[in-house]
Motif scaffolding. Structure first.
Motif, short mmCIF file in Angstrom:
data_model
loop_
_atom_site.label_atom_id
_atom_site.label_comp_id
_atom_site.label_asym_id
_atom_site.label_seq_id
_atom_site.Cartn_x
_atom_site.Cartn_y
_atom_site.Cartn_z
N ALA A 48 0.83 -1.20 0.00
CA ALA A 48 0.00 0.00 0.00
C ALA A 48 0.87 1.26 0.00
O ALA A 48 0.56 2.24 -0.69
N MET A 49 1.96 1.23 0.74
CA MET A 49 2.86 2.38 0.79
C MET A 49 3.50 2.61 -0.57
O MET A 49 3.67 3.76 -1.02
N PHE A 50 3.88 1.54 -1.25
CA PHE A 50 4.46 1.67 -2.59
C PHE A 50 3.47 2.34 -3.55
O PHE A 50 3.85 3.21 -4.34
N LEU A 51 2.21 1.95 -3.48
CA LEU A 51 1.20 2.53 -4.36
C LEU A 51 1.05 4.03 -4.11
O LEU A 51 0.96 4.83 -5.06
N GLY A 109 -5.84 10.80 -6.51
CA GLY A 109 -4.73 10.73 -5.57
C GLY A 109 -5.14 10.84 -4.12
O GLY A 109 -4.70 10.06 -3.27
N GLN A 110 -6.01 11.79 -3.80
CA GLN A 110 -6.41 11.99 -2.41
C GLN A 110 -7.20 10.80 -1.88
O GLN A 110 -7.02 10.39 -0.73
N ASP A 111 -8.04 10.22 -2.71
CA ASP A 111 -8.81 9.06 -2.29
C ASP A 111 -7.88 7.87 -2.04
O ASP A 111 -8.04 7.13 -1.06
N LEU A 112 -6.90 7.70 -2.93
CA LEU A 112 -5.95 6.61 -2.74
C LEU A 112 -5.16 6.82 -1.45
O LEU A 112 -4.96 5.88 -0.67
N VAL A 113 -4.72 8.06 -1.20
CA VAL A 113 -3.98 8.36 0.02
C VAL A 113 -4.83 8.07 1.25
O VAL A 113 -4.39 7.40 2.20
N ASN A 114 -6.07 8.54 1.25
CA ASN A 114 -6.94 8.36 2.42
C ASN A 114 -7.14 6.89 2.75
O ASN A 114 -7.04 6.46 3.91
N LYS A 115 -7.44 6.10 1.73
CA LYS A 115 -7.72 4.67 1.94
C LYS A 115 -6.45 3.90 2.30
O LYS A 115 -6.44 3.05 3.20
N MET A 116 -5.35 4.18 1.59
CA MET A 116 -4.14 3.40 1.81
C MET A 116 -3.43 3.77 3.10
O MET A 116 -2.84 2.91 3.75
N VAL A 117 -3.46 5.03 3.51
CA VAL A 117 -2.82 5.39 4.78
C VAL A 117 -3.52 4.69 5.95
O VAL A 117 -2.87 4.19 6.88
N VAL A 199 -10.70 -13.45 14.62
CA VAL A 199 -12.05 -12.89 14.43
C VAL A 199 -12.00 -11.36 14.46
O VAL A 199 -12.71 -10.69 13.70
N SER A 200 -11.13 -10.81 15.30
CA SER A 200 -11.03 -9.35 15.40
C SER A 200 -10.49 -8.72 14.12
O SER A 200 -10.68 -7.52 13.89
N LEU A 201 -9.81 -9.50 13.30
CA LEU A 201 -9.23 -8.98 12.05
C LEU A 201 -10.22 -8.93 10.90
O LEU A 201 -9.97 -8.26 9.89
N LEU A 202 -11.34 -9.63 11.03
CA LEU A 202 -12.24 -9.80 9.90
C LEU A 202 -12.76 -8.48 9.34
O LEU A 202 -12.80 -8.28 8.13
N ARG A 203 -13.18 -7.59 10.20
CA ARG A 203 -13.81 -6.35 9.73
C ARG A 203 -12.84 -5.48 8.94
O ARG A 203 -13.19 -4.95 7.89
N SER A 204 -11.62 -5.34 9.44
CA SER A 204 -10.66 -4.50 8.72
C SER A 204 -10.25 -5.15 7.40
O SER A 204 -10.13 -4.46 6.38
N GLU A 205 -10.06 -6.47 7.38
CA GLU A 205 -9.69 -7.14 6.14
C GLU A 205 -10.80 -7.02 5.09
O GLU A 205 -10.54 -6.83 3.91
N ALA A 206 -12.03 -7.12 5.55
CA ALA A 206 -13.17 -6.97 4.63
C ALA A 206 -13.21 -5.57 4.05
O ALA A 206 -13.49 -5.38 2.86
N ARG A 207 -12.95 -4.57 4.88
CA ARG A 207 -12.95 -3.20 4.37
C ARG A 207 -11.79 -2.97 3.41
O ARG A 207 -11.92 -2.25 2.42
N HIS A 208 -10.64 -3.57 3.69
CA HIS A 208 -9.48 -3.41 2.82
C HIS A 208 -9.80 -3.90 1.41
O HIS A 208 -9.45 -3.24 0.43
N TYR A 209 -10.42 -5.05 1.31
CA TYR A 209 -10.75 -5.58 -0.03
C TYR A 209 -11.70 -4.64 -0.75
O TYR A 209 -11.56 -4.38 -1.95
N GLN A 210 -12.67 -4.09 -0.03
CA GLN A 210 -13.62 -3.16 -0.63
C GLN A 210 -12.94 -1.87 -1.07
O GLN A 210 -13.25 -1.32 -2.14
N ASP A 211 -12.00 -1.37 -0.27
CA ASP A 211 -11.27 -0.15 -0.62
C ASP A 211 -10.45 -0.35 -1.89
O ASP A 211 -10.43 0.51 -2.78
N TYR A 212 -9.74 -1.46 -1.96
CA TYR A 212 -8.95 -1.75 -3.16
C TYR A 212 -9.84 -1.81 -4.40
O TYR A 212 -9.52 -1.25 -5.45
#
Length: 255
Positions: A48-51, A109-117, A199-212
């Motif tokens: 994500a940082m590379f992008l 660019g700003q949307d990519l920065v917001n989601k990836m940061v 189980v605690s990781l599920l919500r963030s991982e699900a959001r990450h896939y949606q953001d990408y």
């Protein structure tokens, strides 16, 4: 949980093979699983940082991102492996200090920065969480090279822009979606601490896939469903076919 997982199960073209779950839940394979998981969290942050650095921000901001990553990369690559010191460093250890300046020639660019940061911050935190669990269990960190799964997905990325960026974002979506699916499938077979953690990781991982996926669609400004279907087929083939290596994203273990 099922409401959270339903879109991911629809997005992925296959489920994790039962044979992978059977191997992953065996106590003798837990060390390998945790070490690879720890590596995966760092690689996710680095990707994500590379992008952001390559596509979205100016040179000064790119340097600022490298400073953010430095403690993690020193720990991993320079092997400054004082875990207690690393995990207990300054309270602002996981914060990007200051604002990033977006390039003017990239509309998204700003949307990519917001989601990836946000994603980077969460993946760095997950890296530290896995590392702490490993440390409490006497498991030393080890570097791991990319496996067949990541290499197989990246082979399909086109070499010209903006297609290359779109494809990289789609690949990111599949990696995050598969991670979420595996966390959910594996959690019931693990001890209480790891069960709760996965189980605690599920919500963030699900959001990450949606953001990408959302970023890929916005940048393409066109229907990307055909390209997503191509990667879905590739990803399913890698997950379903036999794999000589055992990693968090490996395919079916060889019988």
């Amino acid at each position: 949980m099922q409401q959270l997982l339903a879109p991911i199960e629809q997005f992925l073209a296959c489920s994790t093979p039962d044979s992978w779950i059977e191997k992953a839940k065996q106590p003798q394979n837990l060390t390998t699983l945790l070490i690879d998981h720890c590596n995966c969290e760092l690689k996710a942050a680095q990707t994500a940082m590379f992008l952001v650095r390559k596509y979205a921000v100016d040179k000064a901001s790119a340097e600022q991102l490298l400073l953010w990553a430095k403690p993690y990369e020193d720990f991993v690559y320079k092997k400054e492996r004082d875990i207690e010191r690393f995990l207990n460093r300054d309270v602002k250890k996981n914060d990007l200090i200051g604002e990033l300046t977006c390039r003017t020639d990239f509309a998204q660019g700003q949307d990519l920065v917001n989601k990836m940061v946000r994603l980077i911050k969460e993946e760095f935190h997950h890296f530290e969480q896995v590392l702490a669990i490993m440390h409490s269990r006497g498991i030393d960190y080890e570097n791991r090279r990319a496996g067949r799964y990541a290499k197989g997905m990246m082979k399909q990325v086109r070499t010209y822009e903006p297609a290359a960026l779109i494809d990289k974002l789609i690949v990111g979506a599949f990696i995050e979606a598969r991670s979420c699916e595996r966390f959910a499938k594996l959690a019931p077979h693990l001890d209480d601490e790891l069960n709760r953690f996965y189980v605690s990781l599920l919500r963030s991982e699900a959001r990450h896939y949606q953001d990408y996926l959302a970023l890929a669609s916005d940048i393409a400004q066109d229907d990307i469903s055909a390209r997503v279907a191509d990667f879905a087929a590739t990803e399913a083939a890698l997950i379903s076919s036999e794999d000589s290596d055992f990693q968090f994203h490996s395919g079916a273990p060889i019988a």
